[in-house]
Design an enzyme around this catalytic site. Structure first.
Site, PDB file in Angstrom:
ATOM      1  N   ASP A  30      39.512  46.592  33.612  1.00 49.88           N
ATOM      2  CA  ASP A  30      38.894  46.720  35.031  1.00 49.88           C
ATOM      3  C   ASP A  30      37.807  45.842  35.234  1.00 49.88           C
ATOM      4  OD1 ASP A  30      39.315  48.817  37.708  1.00 49.88           O
ATOM      5  OD2 ASP A  30      37.430  47.593  37.698  1.00 49.88           O
ATOM      6  N   HIS A  99      48.961  50.426  40.424  1.00 52.28           N
ATOM      7  CA  HIS A  99      48.302  50.556  38.979  1.00 52.28           C
ATOM      8  C   HIS A  99      47.834  51.759  38.730  1.00 52.28           C
ATOM      9  CE1 HIS A  99      45.426  49.879  42.518  1.00 52.28           C
ATOM     10  NE2 HIS A  99      44.579  50.559  42.115  1.00 52.28           N
ATOM     11  N   PHE A 100      48.031  52.012  37.605  1.00 48.10           N
ATOM     12  CA  PHE A 100      47.139  53.343  36.744  1.00 48.10           C
ATOM     13  C   PHE A 100      45.952  52.742  36.088  1.00 48.10           C
ATOM     14  CE2 PHE A 100      50.700  56.422  36.441  1.00 48.10           C
ATOM     15  CZ  PHE A 100      51.637  55.559  37.233  1.00 48.10           C
TER      16      PHE A 100
HETATM   17  P1  DGP Z   1      41.901  51.019  43.453  1.00 47.52           P
HETATM   18  O1  DGP Z   1      41.038  51.606  44.323  1.00 47.52           O
HETATM   19  O2  DGP Z   1      42.829  52.244  42.835  1.00 47.52           O
HETATM   20  O3  DGP Z   1      43.067  50.062  44.304  1.00 47.52           O
HETATM   21  O4  DGP Z   1      41.475  50.287  42.520  1.00 47.52           O
HETATM   22  C1  DGP Z   1      41.325  48.794  42.226  1.00 47.52           C
HETATM   23  C2  DGP Z   1      40.785  48.403  40.931  1.00 47.52           C
HETATM   24  O5  DGP Z   1      41.016  47.137  40.715  1.00 47.52           O
HETATM   25  C3  DGP Z   1      39.073  48.613  41.063  1.00 47.52           C
HETATM   26  O6  DGP Z   1      38.655  49.480  39.924  1.00 47.52           O
HETATM   27  C4  DGP Z   1      38.537  47.195  40.643  1.00 47.52           C
HETATM   28  C5  DGP Z   1      39.693  46.487  40.157  1.00 47.52           C
HETATM   29  N1  DGP Z   1      40.131  45.079  40.572  1.00 47.52           N
HETATM   30  C6  DGP Z   1      40.147  44.494  41.571  1.00 47.52           C
HETATM   31  N2  DGP Z   1      40.005  43.292  41.499  1.00 47.52           N
HETATM   32  C7  DGP Z   1      39.944  42.858  40.332  1.00 47.52           C
HETATM   33  C8  DGP Z   1      40.143  41.589  39.657  1.00 47.52           C
HETATM   34  O7  DGP Z   1      40.079  40.602  40.374  1.00 47.52           O
HETATM   35  N3  DGP Z   1      40.322  41.702  38.366  1.00 47.52           N
HETATM   36  C9  DGP Z   1      40.374  42.793  37.685  1.00 47.52           C
HETATM   37  N4  DGP Z   1      40.187  42.671  36.359  1.00 47.52           N
HETATM   38  N5  DGP Z   1      40.195  44.085  38.215  1.00 47.52           N
HETATM   39  C10 DGP Z   1      40.142  44.195  39.616  1.00 47.52           C
END
Ligand code: DGP
Length: 138
Positions: A30, A99-100
């Site tokens: 993340d 996503h998890f």
């Molecule tokens: P949620 O609130 O459950 O939809 O969490 C989305 C998660 O995705 C958040 O913890 C940040 C992560 N995230 C958002 N954009 C990106 C990205 O471009 N790359 C990565 N690795 N993670 C991301």
């Protein structure tokens, strides 16, 4: 449906720190970790919420999730963790692709913080509600 950031990651249009990939599943770190090792595990199928995901993708996720949890915990030297899976904006879902989150809990101040405003289950209401859910599952 506009292309999500996770679809771009699946398609290799934007980079990620990949930790696992197979035909149906991708896992990567993340970008905004709640603790070191915070990992996202996603199906390649473009479903928005878990209830919309196919049984094939669900099974593929279920098969690898424990293994990825073990690897993240070993790699970070952590024993405790939370699995989080948000569905809908009220439920804190930001990215519209299933996503998890695997979130190591190395100490009380890092990792997932949870509010848990528990009520009390009324027995007759519980019986009626469980019956309604069972009927939906038939
Ligand atoms: P949620 O609130 O459950 O939809 O969490 C989305 C998660 O995705 C958040 O913890 C940040 C992560 N995230 C958002 N954009 C990106 C990205 O471009 N790359 C990565 N690795 N993670 C991301």
């Amino acid at each position: 449906m506009p292309e999500t950031i996770f679809q771009k990651i699946i398609d290799g249009k934007i980079p990620c720190h990949r930790v696992y990939e197979d035909e149906k599943v991708l896992a990567f770190l993340d970008v905004g970790p709640l603790s070191p090792g915070h990992t996202l595990v996603i199906p390649k199928e473009p479903a928005v919420t878990l209830d919309a995901l196919s049984e094939e993708s669900s099974a593929a996720l279920g098969r690898v999730l424990p293994r990825i949890c073990r690897a993240v915990m070993k790699a970070t030297g952590t024993r405790e963790y939370n699995l989080l899976q948000n569905n809908g904006s009220l439920a804190h879902q930001v990215v519209q692709h299933v996503h998890f989150h695997i979130i190591p809990k190395p100490d009380p101040s890092r990792g997932l913080g949870i509010g848990w405003p528990a009520g009390t289950l009324d027995s007759s209401q519980g019986a009626e509600l469980a019956a309604r859910v069972r009927a939906e599952l038939r």
